[in-house]
Each structure stands twice: as C-alpha cells, then as structure tokens.
Design a protein around this motif. Structure first.
Motif, PDB file in Angstrom:
ATOM      1  N   GLU A  87      21.256 104.790  10.217  1.00 35.96           N
ATOM      2  CA  GLU A  87      20.658 105.166  11.484  1.00 35.96           C
ATOM      3  C   GLU A  87      19.396 104.347  11.738  1.00 35.96           C
ATOM      4  OE1 GLU A  87      22.054 106.840  13.647  1.00 35.96           O
ATOM      5  OE2 GLU A  87      20.481 107.330  15.090  1.00 35.96           O
ATOM      6  N   GLN A 106      18.838 101.358  10.678  1.00 33.93           N
ATOM      7  CA  GLN A 106      19.262 100.015  11.075  1.00 33.93           C
ATOM      8  C   GLN A 106      19.643  99.996  12.542  1.00 33.93           C
ATOM      9  OE1 GLN A 106      22.492  99.429   8.055  1.00 33.93           O
ATOM     10  NE2 GLN A 106      21.467  97.469   7.759  1.00 33.93           N
ATOM     11  N   PHE A 107      20.320 101.056  12.911  1.00 34.78           N
ATOM     12  CA  PHE A 107      20.772 101.151  14.291  1.00 34.78           C
ATOM     13  C   PHE A 107      19.584 101.168  15.252  1.00 34.78           C
ATOM     14  CE2 PHE A 107      22.112 103.752  17.956  1.00 34.78           C
ATOM     15  CZ  PHE A 107      23.124 102.942  18.416  1.00 34.78           C
ATOM     16  N   LEU A 159      18.070  97.851  15.672  1.00 35.72           N
ATOM     17  CA  LEU A 159      18.856  97.081  16.621  1.00 35.72           C
ATOM     18  C   LEU A 159      18.450  97.394  18.044  1.00 35.72           C
ATOM     19  CD1 LEU A 159      22.586  96.949  15.523  1.00 35.72           C
ATOM     20  CD2 LEU A 159      21.204  95.125  16.495  1.00 35.72           C
ATOM     21  N   THR A 168      21.611 104.037  26.025  1.00 39.48           N
ATOM     22  CA  THR A 168      22.649 103.496  25.151  1.00 39.48           C
ATOM     23  C   THR A 168      22.580 101.978  25.060  1.00 39.48           C
ATOM     24  OG1 THR A 168      24.140 103.281  26.999  1.00 39.48           O
ATOM     25  CG2 THR A 168      24.225 105.335  25.764  1.00 39.48           C
ATOM     26  N   LEU A 169      23.217 101.488  24.048  1.00 39.56           N
ATOM     27  CA  LEU A 169      23.326 100.045  23.898  1.00 39.56           C
ATOM     28  C   LEU A 169      24.123  99.456  25.042  1.00 39.56           C
ATOM     29  CD1 LEU A 169      23.951  99.645  20.102  1.00 39.56           C
ATOM     30  CD2 LEU A 169      21.957  99.002  21.414  1.00 39.56           C
ATOM     31  N   ASP A 170      25.065 100.231  25.522  1.00 38.23           N
ATOM     32  CA  ASP A 170      25.850  99.736  26.647  1.00 38.23           C
ATOM     33  C   ASP A 170      24.948  99.298  27.784  1.00 38.23           C
ATOM     34  OD1 ASP A 170      29.048 100.947  26.414  1.00 38.23           O
ATOM     35  OD2 ASP A 170      27.511 101.521  24.988  1.00 38.23           O
ATOM     36  N   LEU A 222      22.974  96.136  26.886  1.00 41.09           N
ATOM     37  CA  LEU A 222      23.717  94.881  26.931  1.00 41.09           C
ATOM     38  C   LEU A 222      24.100  94.525  28.356  1.00 41.09           C
ATOM     39  CD1 LEU A 222      25.715  94.354  23.718  1.00 41.09           C
ATOM     40  CD2 LEU A 222      23.315  94.286  24.221  1.00 41.09           C
ATOM     41  N   ARG A 223      24.451  95.515  29.125  1.00 38.84           N
ATOM     42  CA  ARG A 223      24.732  95.227  30.527  1.00 38.84           C
ATOM     43  C   ARG A 223      23.513  94.598  31.181  1.00 38.84           C
ATOM     44  NH1 ARG A 223      29.515  97.879  32.392  1.00 38.84           N
ATOM     45  NH2 ARG A 223      30.073  99.578  31.003  1.00 38.84           N
ATOM     46  N   LEU A 237      23.044  90.985  30.144  1.00 36.90           N
ATOM     47  CA  LEU A 237      23.978  90.112  30.854  1.00 36.90           C
ATOM     48  C   LEU A 237      23.557  89.957  32.305  1.00 36.90           C
ATOM     49  CD1 LEU A 237      27.338  91.412  29.336  1.00 36.90           C
ATOM     50  CD2 LEU A 237      26.194  89.250  28.850  1.00 36.90           C
ATOM     51  N   ALA A 238      23.103  91.044  32.893  1.00 37.65           N
ATOM     52  CA  ALA A 238      22.693  90.988  34.291  1.00 37.65           C
ATOM     53  C   ALA A 238      21.530  90.036  34.488  1.00 37.65           C
ATOM     54  CB  ALA A 238      22.307  92.387  34.779  1.00 37.65           C
ATOM     55  N   ILE A 275      22.002  86.978  23.094  1.00 35.17           N
ATOM     56  CA  ILE A 275      22.041  88.340  22.575  1.00 35.17           C
ATOM     57  C   ILE A 275      22.141  88.319  21.057  1.00 35.17           C
ATOM     58  CG2 ILE A 275      23.364  90.473  22.563  1.00 35.17           C
ATOM     59  CD1 ILE A 275      24.202  89.758  25.474  1.00 35.17           C
ATOM     60  N   ALA A 276      22.942  87.410  20.571  1.00 32.77           N
ATOM     61  CA  ALA A 276      23.095  87.282  19.121  1.00 32.77           C
ATOM     62  C   ALA A 276      21.732  87.022  18.478  1.00 32.77           C
ATOM     63  CB  ALA A 276      24.068  86.155  18.798  1.00 32.77           C
ATOM     64  N   ILE A 292      19.731  90.125  18.230  1.00 33.46           N
ATOM     65  CA  ILE A 292      20.222  91.012  17.195  1.00 33.46           C
ATOM     66  C   ILE A 292      19.787  90.564  15.813  1.00 33.46           C
ATOM     67  CG2 ILE A 292      22.334  91.755  16.044  1.00 33.46           C
ATOM     68  CD1 ILE A 292      23.521  92.286  18.688  1.00 33.46           C
TER      69      ILE A 292
END
Lengths: 110, 110
Positions: free
Chosen positions: A29, A31-32, A35, A79-81, A84-85, A88-89, A97-98, A101
């Motif tokens: 957790e 680690q998460f 991130l 959320t990560l979603d 990440l969106r 990208l936007a 992104i890599a 991370i």
DNA sequence: GCTCGGTATGTCATATTGGACATAGGGCGC
DNA sequence: GCGCCCTATGTCCAATATGACATACCGAGC
C-alpha cells in the motif's frame, strides 16, 4: 518515511502513521501511495509547465477544479485513472508517464 | 487500430468502433485504453511468470478470481488502481511498471 | 484593504467500481 | 466420459469515486 511526507499524506486523507511502517501487509500500500504521489506531482508540474490553470485542465477533462486540486494533492478520493487521463490530456506521452512512475522507485528511507 | 485489437476491446466492454477513430475528442481515450491494455497484459505475464493462479493472486489482493480475470481482460469495470495494486502485489517495481507503460507508446497504426 | 485570478477543502447526489457468488467453458489426465 | 483445475462471464449489493457546488484561502496589483 520522513515526517514532511507523512504529514503531506495525512493531509491528503491517508491515515498513515500507525501500522503502515511495520505491519507487513502494508508495504504494498505504501508503494502504491508513492506511485500516486509521484503522479500527482507530475500532473501539477506538467500542468503548470503548459500554462494551464486547474480550471482549464478541469475543462479539458470534463471535470471540475476541485477534483483537479484534490488530484494534485494526491487525495485519497482520487483514482489513478483520473490522474493518467489528466496526464494524457495535458499531452504527456506514455514515455513521460513512465518517467514519472520511475520516480516512485523506493528511495527507501533508511 | 487493427481489427483484432478492436475486437478484443469490444469484448472487454469498450464500445469502440464508431467515433473513436476520427472524432477528435476521443484519441485521449484511445491512449488511455492502450495504457490499460498494456498493463492488463503485464499483469497476466507477471502473474504467470510467478506461477500464480488467478485465485492465488486474488487472495494476495483480498479480491476475487473474477476480478482478476476481468482485470487481465482489461475489462471496462476495472480501474488502473486495481491493476497497479496487482502489479505491486506480484512484486513488480515501479521500474517494471514504467516499462509496461512504455509499451503503450502509440504504435500509430497508419 | 479591496478585488481578482487561482487554488484548497468540504459536502452533497449520482454513477461506477468493488468483492462475492454462481455458472459456464476449456484443457488434461485418467 | 468424468472429475479436476484454471479461467471467463454475468449479476448482485455495498463501497467508493465522480462532478457540481459552495466557500474559504492566498498572493498580487491597485
């Protein structure tokens, strides 16, 4: 985990402090969360670099300023979603992104 | 986007096909889905490489086999959060995850 | 000290995701 | 053919995230 980071996490709504440092179910957790923090920071950096305000980014996302603020604070409720969106936007590539991370690579605090 | 991939996406519950290829609000969404696919594939690969069954991974996650299956299928109903938690649970490092993400670099289909 | 653009924080109602469960499909060895 | 293990798919209800809105905060310029 240093105190500054810990404080930041708690403000973001992440009851840290207690178990997460020794109870060995939690390191994952942790680690998460690392991130998430890395991505949150990335969102802020790229957004600012693009000269966008939180409001502007929110519009691009069809979201709201408050959510962007929470996202950049790595608040528990985002959320990560969404992160990440957002990246990208803003125009980040998967490569970008890599890189973000990788910044979460456990700088294990001694 | 080739047909095989398209089919795969549709099976995963992602109404693709229609607008997403020319309507220019969607390319971001397409990128996002690419990301998810890359991570889904990564989860499967790492899980198998670790000799874990879906059930075993589900236990590690405190989740269920069905969710793992959906995750590996990049089904719509699973979030990146779960995917990344899974990767970490399997033992992937941020570096490993970064590599997976790079695989989503737009291989732009001509 | 006021306004103003920008950001932070809290709270709602609604939508989406979560795990659980049930069940079906696919090898494979017997 | 049958059991067995693994995976796939679909549907529940509870939990959580979502956008919206309201409001507070903060620095800069006037």
């Amino acid at each position: 985990m240093n105190n500054a980071k810990k404080a930041r996490l708690e403000e973001a709504g992440w009851k840290v402090g207690d178990a997460s440092e020794f109870l060995n179910l939690e390191p994952k957790e942790a680690q998460f969360v690392e991130l998430k923090l890395a991505l949150a920071t990335g969102v802020r950096q790229l957004r600012e670099r693009s000269g966008l305000t939180q409001v502007a980014l929110a519009e691009k996302l069809g979201s709201s300023q408050s959510r962007v603020a929470k996202m950049e604070a790595a608040h528990r409720s985002v959320t990560l979603d969404l992160m990440l969106r957002s990246l990208l936007a803003i125009g980040a590539t998967p490569g970008d992104i890599a890189k973000l991370i990788k910044r979460a690579e456990t700088h294990r605090a001694a």
